[in-house]
Design a protein around this motif. Sequence first.
Motif, PDB file in Angstrom:
ATOM      1  N   ILE A  93      -5.955 -15.642 -66.803  1.00  0.00           N
ATOM      2  CA  ILE A  93      -4.658 -15.435 -67.436  1.00  0.00           C
ATOM      3  C   ILE A  93      -4.622 -15.970 -68.862  1.00  0.00           C
ATOM      4  CG2 ILE A  93      -2.202 -16.055 -67.295  1.00  0.00           C
ATOM      5  CD1 ILE A  93      -2.511 -16.057 -64.260  1.00  0.00           C
ATOM      6  N   VAL A  94      -5.184 -17.163 -69.059  1.00  0.00           N
ATOM      7  CA  VAL A  94      -5.061 -17.836 -70.354  1.00  0.00           C
ATOM      8  C   VAL A  94      -6.129 -17.383 -71.339  1.00  0.00           C
ATOM      9  CG1 VAL A  94      -5.055 -20.087 -71.505  1.00  0.00           C
ATOM     10  CG2 VAL A  94      -3.975 -19.825 -69.269  1.00  0.00           C
ATOM     11  N   GLU A  95      -7.358 -17.286 -70.861  1.00  0.00           N
ATOM     12  CA  GLU A  95      -8.457 -16.908 -71.754  1.00  0.00           C
ATOM     13  C   GLU A  95      -8.468 -15.394 -71.983  1.00  0.00           C
ATOM     14  OE1 GLU A  95     -10.189 -19.200 -73.194  1.00  0.00           O
ATOM     15  OE2 GLU A  95      -9.317 -20.846 -72.019  1.00  0.00           O
ATOM     16  N   HIS A  96      -9.033 -14.983 -73.077  1.00  0.00           N
ATOM     17  CA  HIS A  96      -9.130 -13.549 -73.392  1.00  0.00           C
ATOM     18  C   HIS A  96     -10.420 -12.992 -72.784  1.00  0.00           C
ATOM     19  CE1 HIS A  96      -5.680 -13.750 -76.062  1.00  0.00           C
ATOM     20  NE2 HIS A  96      -6.211 -14.827 -76.611  1.00  0.00           N
ATOM     21  N   THR A  97     -10.380 -12.759 -71.479  1.00  0.00           N
ATOM     22  CA  THR A  97     -11.563 -12.284 -70.770  1.00  0.00           C
ATOM     23  C   THR A  97     -11.649 -10.762 -70.812  1.00  0.00           C
ATOM     24  OG1 THR A  97     -10.285 -12.341 -68.709  1.00  0.00           O
ATOM     25  CG2 THR A  97     -11.605 -14.275 -69.226  1.00  0.00           C
ATOM     26  N   THR A  98     -12.848 -10.269 -70.629  1.00  0.00           N
ATOM     27  CA  THR A  98     -13.086  -8.828 -70.637  1.00  0.00           C
ATOM     28  C   THR A  98     -12.690  -8.231 -69.285  1.00  0.00           C
ATOM     29  OG1 THR A  98     -15.348  -9.077 -69.811  1.00  0.00           O
ATOM     30  CG2 THR A  98     -15.016  -9.212 -72.204  1.00  0.00           C
ATOM     31  N   PRO A  99     -12.535  -6.902 -69.209  1.00  0.00           N
ATOM     32  CA  PRO A  99     -12.221  -6.276 -67.910  1.00  0.00           C
ATOM     33  C   PRO A  99     -13.254  -6.605 -66.834  1.00  0.00           C
ATOM     34  CG  PRO A  99     -11.818  -4.723 -69.678  1.00  0.00           C
ATOM     35  CD  PRO A  99     -12.459  -5.933 -70.312  1.00  0.00           C
ATOM     36  N   LEU A 100     -14.533  -6.681 -67.215  1.00  0.00           N
ATOM     37  CA  LEU A 100     -15.567  -7.023 -66.238  1.00  0.00           C
ATOM     38  C   LEU A 100     -15.377  -8.453 -65.734  1.00  0.00           C
ATOM     39  CD1 LEU A 100     -18.127  -6.389 -64.687  1.00  0.00           C
ATOM     40  CD2 LEU A 100     -19.455  -7.084 -66.717  1.00  0.00           C
ATOM     41  N   GLU A 101     -15.073  -9.383 -66.636  1.00  0.00           N
ATOM     42  CA  GLU A 101     -14.838 -10.768 -66.230  1.00  0.00           C
ATOM     43  C   GLU A 101     -13.598 -10.873 -65.345  1.00  0.00           C
ATOM     44  OE1 GLU A 101     -16.751 -13.177 -70.056  1.00  0.00           O
ATOM     45  OE2 GLU A 101     -14.648 -12.514 -70.096  1.00  0.00           O
ATOM     46  N   ASN A 102     -12.555 -10.075 -65.663  1.00  0.00           N
ATOM     47  CA  ASN A 102     -11.370 -10.057 -64.798  1.00  0.00           C
ATOM     48  C   ASN A 102     -11.712  -9.568 -63.397  1.00  0.00           C
ATOM     49  OD1 ASN A 102      -9.692 -11.004 -66.824  1.00  0.00           O
ATOM     50  ND2 ASN A 102      -9.131  -8.956 -67.518  1.00  0.00           N
ATOM     51  N   LEU A 103     -12.534  -8.516 -63.325  1.00  0.00           N
ATOM     52  CA  LEU A 103     -12.935  -7.979 -62.032  1.00  0.00           C
ATOM     53  C   LEU A 103     -13.708  -9.017 -61.229  1.00  0.00           C
ATOM     54  CD1 LEU A 103     -13.194  -5.652 -60.014  1.00  0.00           C
ATOM     55  CD2 LEU A 103     -15.217  -4.881 -61.285  1.00  0.00           C
TER      56      LEU A 103
END
Length: 213
Positions: A93-103
Amino acid sequence: MRQYLKNEVFKISKWVELILSAIITIAVIGGTIWLVRDLIQLMMEHPGTDEIYRFVGVAFNLVICIEFIKMLCKHTPDTLVEVLMFAIARQMIVEHTTPLENLLGILAIAILFAIRKFLFGEFDDVDKTIFLPSQKIADINQLIHVGIPEEFQGETLEDLMEEYVEKGERGFQVGQCYFFLGGALRVEKVINGRIAEIEVIRDRSVPFMPKEH
Protein backbone atom coordinates in the motif's frame (compact mmCIF):
# COMPACT_ATOMS: atom_id res chain seq x y z
CA MET A 1 24.67 -27.45 36.90
CA ARG A 2 24.45 -27.14 33.13
CA GLN A 3 20.68 -27.62 33.13
CA TYR A 4 20.34 -25.09 35.95
CA LEU A 5 22.26 -22.49 33.93
CA LYS A 6 20.06 -23.19 30.91
CA ASN A 7 16.93 -22.64 32.98
CA GLU A 8 18.27 -19.40 34.45
CA VAL A 9 19.28 -18.07 31.03
CA PHE A 10 15.82 -18.95 29.73
CA LYS A 11 14.17 -17.06 32.60
CA ILE A 12 16.37 -14.03 31.97
CA SER A 13 15.52 -14.10 28.26
CA LYS A 14 11.80 -14.07 29.12
CA TRP A 15 12.27 -11.00 31.32
CA VAL A 16 14.29 -9.28 28.58
CA GLU A 17 11.44 -9.95 26.15
CA LEU A 18 8.95 -8.41 28.56
CA ILE A 19 11.15 -5.35 29.09
CA LEU A 20 11.61 -5.00 25.33
CA SER A 21 7.85 -5.27 24.85
CA ALA A 22 7.31 -2.51 27.43
CA ILE A 23 9.87 -0.25 25.71
CA ILE A 24 8.24 -0.79 22.31
CA THR A 25 4.81 -0.14 23.85
CA ILE A 26 6.01 3.21 25.20
CA ALA A 27 7.41 4.05 21.77
CA VAL A 28 4.09 3.11 20.12
CA ILE A 29 2.17 5.34 22.54
CA GLY A 30 4.51 8.22 21.74
CA GLY A 31 4.20 7.52 18.03
CA THR A 32 0.42 7.50 18.28
CA ILE A 33 0.45 10.92 19.94
CA TRP A 34 2.64 12.30 17.15
CA LEU A 35 0.36 10.62 14.60
CA VAL A 36 -2.64 12.50 16.01
CA ARG A 37 -0.66 15.73 15.73
CA ASP A 38 0.17 14.92 12.10
CA LEU A 39 -3.51 14.17 11.42
CA ILE A 40 -4.55 17.57 12.75
CA GLN A 41 -1.88 19.22 10.62
CA LEU A 42 -3.07 17.35 7.52
CA MET A 43 -6.67 18.43 8.12
CA MET A 44 -5.62 22.07 8.40
CA GLU A 45 -3.64 22.00 5.16
CA HIS A 46 -4.19 20.70 1.65
CA PRO A 47 -2.08 17.52 1.68
CA GLY A 48 -0.81 15.98 -1.49
CA THR A 49 -0.53 12.31 -2.30
CA ASP A 50 3.00 12.01 -0.88
CA GLU A 51 1.95 13.45 2.49
CA ILE A 52 -1.02 11.09 2.74
CA TYR A 53 1.10 8.07 1.85
CA ARG A 54 3.66 9.13 4.43
CA PHE A 55 0.94 9.40 7.08
CA VAL A 56 -0.46 5.96 6.18
CA GLY A 57 3.05 4.51 6.29
CA VAL A 58 3.60 5.76 9.84
CA ALA A 59 0.21 4.33 10.88
CA PHE A 60 1.10 0.95 9.38
CA ASN A 61 4.44 0.98 11.22
CA LEU A 62 2.61 1.50 14.51
CA VAL A 63 0.23 -1.37 13.75
CA ILE A 64 3.14 -3.66 12.90
CA CYS A 65 4.84 -2.70 16.18
CA ILE A 66 1.65 -3.57 18.09
CA GLU A 67 1.49 -6.98 16.43
CA PHE A 68 5.19 -7.46 17.19
CA ILE A 69 4.52 -6.74 20.88
CA LYS A 70 1.76 -9.36 20.86
CA MET A 71 4.17 -11.84 19.27
CA LEU A 72 6.80 -11.21 21.98
CA CYS A 73 4.22 -11.67 24.73
CA LYS A 74 2.30 -14.68 23.44
CA HIS A 75 4.71 -16.68 21.23
CA THR A 76 1.92 -18.15 19.13
CA PRO A 77 2.02 -18.95 15.40
CA ASP A 78 -1.06 -16.78 14.90
CA THR A 79 0.69 -13.61 16.10
CA LEU A 80 3.67 -14.34 13.84
CA VAL A 81 1.40 -14.71 10.80
CA GLU A 82 -0.36 -11.43 11.64
CA VAL A 83 2.96 -9.56 11.81
CA LEU A 84 3.96 -10.93 8.40
CA MET A 85 0.58 -10.09 6.83
CA PHE A 86 0.66 -6.49 8.07
CA ALA A 87 4.26 -6.09 6.89
CA ILE A 88 3.37 -7.34 3.40
CA ALA A 89 0.23 -5.18 3.26
CA ARG A 90 2.24 -2.11 4.25
CA GLN A 91 4.76 -2.79 1.51
CA MET A 92 1.99 -3.07 -1.08
CA ILE A 93 0.00 0.00 0.00
CA VAL A 94 2.69 2.49 1.01
CA GLU A 95 5.54 1.66 -1.33
CA HIS A 96 5.32 2.22 -5.08
CA THR A 97 5.47 -1.44 -6.06
CA THR A 98 5.06 -2.83 -9.55
CA PRO A 99 2.04 -4.92 -10.63
CA LEU A 100 4.22 -8.05 -10.42
CA GLU A 101 5.30 -7.18 -6.87
CA ASN A 102 1.65 -6.55 -5.94
CA LEU A 103 0.70 -9.95 -7.33
CA LEU A 104 3.46 -11.64 -5.35
CA GLY A 105 2.35 -9.80 -2.22
CA ILE A 106 -1.26 -10.96 -2.69
CA LEU A 107 -0.07 -14.53 -3.20
CA ALA A 108 2.06 -14.30 -0.05
CA ILE A 109 -0.93 -13.09 2.02
CA ALA A 110 -3.11 -15.86 0.55
CA ILE A 111 -0.48 -18.44 1.51
CA LEU A 112 -0.34 -17.05 5.06
CA PHE A 113 -4.14 -17.29 5.34
CA ALA A 114 -4.00 -20.88 4.06
CA ILE A 115 -1.26 -21.75 6.56
CA ARG A 116 -3.29 -20.32 9.44
CA LYS A 117 -6.46 -22.14 8.37
CA PHE A 118 -5.12 -25.58 7.40
CA LEU A 119 -1.74 -26.09 9.08
CA PHE A 120 -2.22 -24.69 12.58
CA GLY A 121 -3.02 -27.34 15.15
CA GLU A 122 -6.24 -27.50 17.11
CA PHE A 123 -4.60 -25.98 20.19
CA ASP A 124 -2.47 -23.33 18.50
CA ASP A 125 -5.15 -20.66 18.84
CA VAL A 126 -5.03 -20.41 22.64
CA ASP A 127 -4.23 -17.89 25.33
CA LYS A 128 -2.18 -19.00 28.33
CA THR A 129 -2.03 -17.03 31.58
CA ILE A 130 -0.34 -17.95 34.85
CA PHE A 131 -2.23 -17.39 38.14
CA LEU A 132 -1.63 -18.10 41.79
CA PRO A 133 -3.80 -20.94 43.15
CA SER A 134 -5.45 -18.51 45.58
CA GLN A 135 -7.02 -16.52 42.72
CA LYS A 136 -10.83 -16.50 42.69
CA ILE A 137 -12.38 -18.26 39.70
CA ALA A 138 -15.07 -15.60 39.29
CA ASP A 139 -12.36 -12.94 38.95
CA ILE A 140 -10.48 -15.02 36.37
CA ASN A 141 -13.61 -15.48 34.24
CA GLN A 142 -14.08 -11.72 34.15
CA LEU A 143 -10.40 -10.89 33.70
CA ILE A 144 -9.46 -13.07 30.74
CA HIS A 145 -12.95 -13.97 29.41
CA VAL A 146 -12.72 -17.68 30.09
CA GLY A 147 -15.68 -19.93 30.89
CA ILE A 148 -14.83 -21.93 34.00
CA PRO A 149 -18.19 -23.49 35.05
CA GLU A 150 -20.51 -21.36 37.18
CA GLU A 151 -20.65 -23.79 40.10
CA PHE A 152 -17.04 -22.86 40.92
CA GLN A 153 -17.54 -19.09 40.94
CA GLY A 154 -17.06 -18.73 44.70
CA GLU A 155 -14.02 -20.99 44.83
CA THR A 156 -10.33 -20.52 44.13
CA LEU A 157 -8.29 -22.35 41.53
CA GLU A 158 -6.73 -24.44 44.28
CA ASP A 159 -10.15 -25.46 45.61
CA LEU A 160 -11.19 -26.69 42.17
CA MET A 161 -7.98 -28.63 41.57
CA GLU A 162 -8.08 -30.18 45.05
CA GLU A 163 -11.62 -31.39 44.43
CA TYR A 164 -11.43 -32.64 40.85
CA VAL A 165 -7.79 -33.54 40.11
CA GLU A 166 -6.43 -36.74 41.60
CA LYS A 167 -3.19 -36.30 43.52
CA GLY A 168 -0.43 -38.87 43.62
CA GLU A 169 1.48 -40.11 46.63
CA ARG A 170 3.74 -37.07 46.45
CA GLY A 171 0.91 -34.63 45.88
CA PHE A 172 0.27 -32.72 42.67
CA GLN A 173 2.54 -33.05 39.64
CA VAL A 174 3.37 -30.48 36.97
CA GLY A 175 1.19 -31.00 33.89
CA GLN A 176 -1.95 -32.26 35.61
CA CYS A 177 -5.04 -30.70 34.05
CA TYR A 178 -8.71 -30.01 34.60
CA PHE A 179 -10.63 -29.51 31.33
CA PHE A 180 -13.77 -27.48 30.73
CA LEU A 181 -15.57 -26.17 27.64
CA GLY A 182 -13.24 -23.76 25.86
CA GLY A 183 -10.18 -24.26 28.04
CA ALA A 184 -8.28 -26.02 30.77
CA LEU A 185 -6.44 -25.51 34.04
CA ARG A 186 -2.91 -26.90 34.10
CA VAL A 187 -0.58 -27.29 37.07
CA GLU A 188 2.40 -25.12 36.10
CA LYS A 189 4.54 -25.20 39.27
CA VAL A 190 4.60 -27.45 42.34
CA ILE A 191 6.45 -26.96 45.63
CA ASN A 192 6.54 -29.90 48.06
CA GLY A 193 3.51 -31.47 46.41
CA ARG A 194 1.40 -28.33 46.64
CA ILE A 195 0.36 -26.19 43.69
CA ALA A 196 2.34 -22.93 43.44
CA GLU A 197 1.17 -21.75 40.01
CA ILE A 198 -1.71 -22.68 37.70
CA GLU A 199 -1.85 -21.99 33.98
CA VAL A 200 -5.28 -21.02 32.64
CA ILE A 201 -5.62 -22.00 28.98
CA ARG A 202 -8.35 -20.43 26.86
CA ASP A 203 -9.30 -21.54 23.35
CA ARG A 204 -9.86 -18.30 21.40
CA SER A 205 -12.03 -20.14 18.85
CA VAL A 206 -14.68 -20.67 21.54
CA PRO A 207 -16.64 -17.42 22.07
CA PHE A 208 -17.28 -16.36 25.64
CA MET A 209 -18.79 -13.18 27.00
CA PRO A 210 -18.68 -12.51 30.73
CA LYS A 211 -22.02 -11.96 32.41
CA GLU A 212 -22.88 -8.49 33.63
CA HIS A 213 -23.43 -8.07 37.34
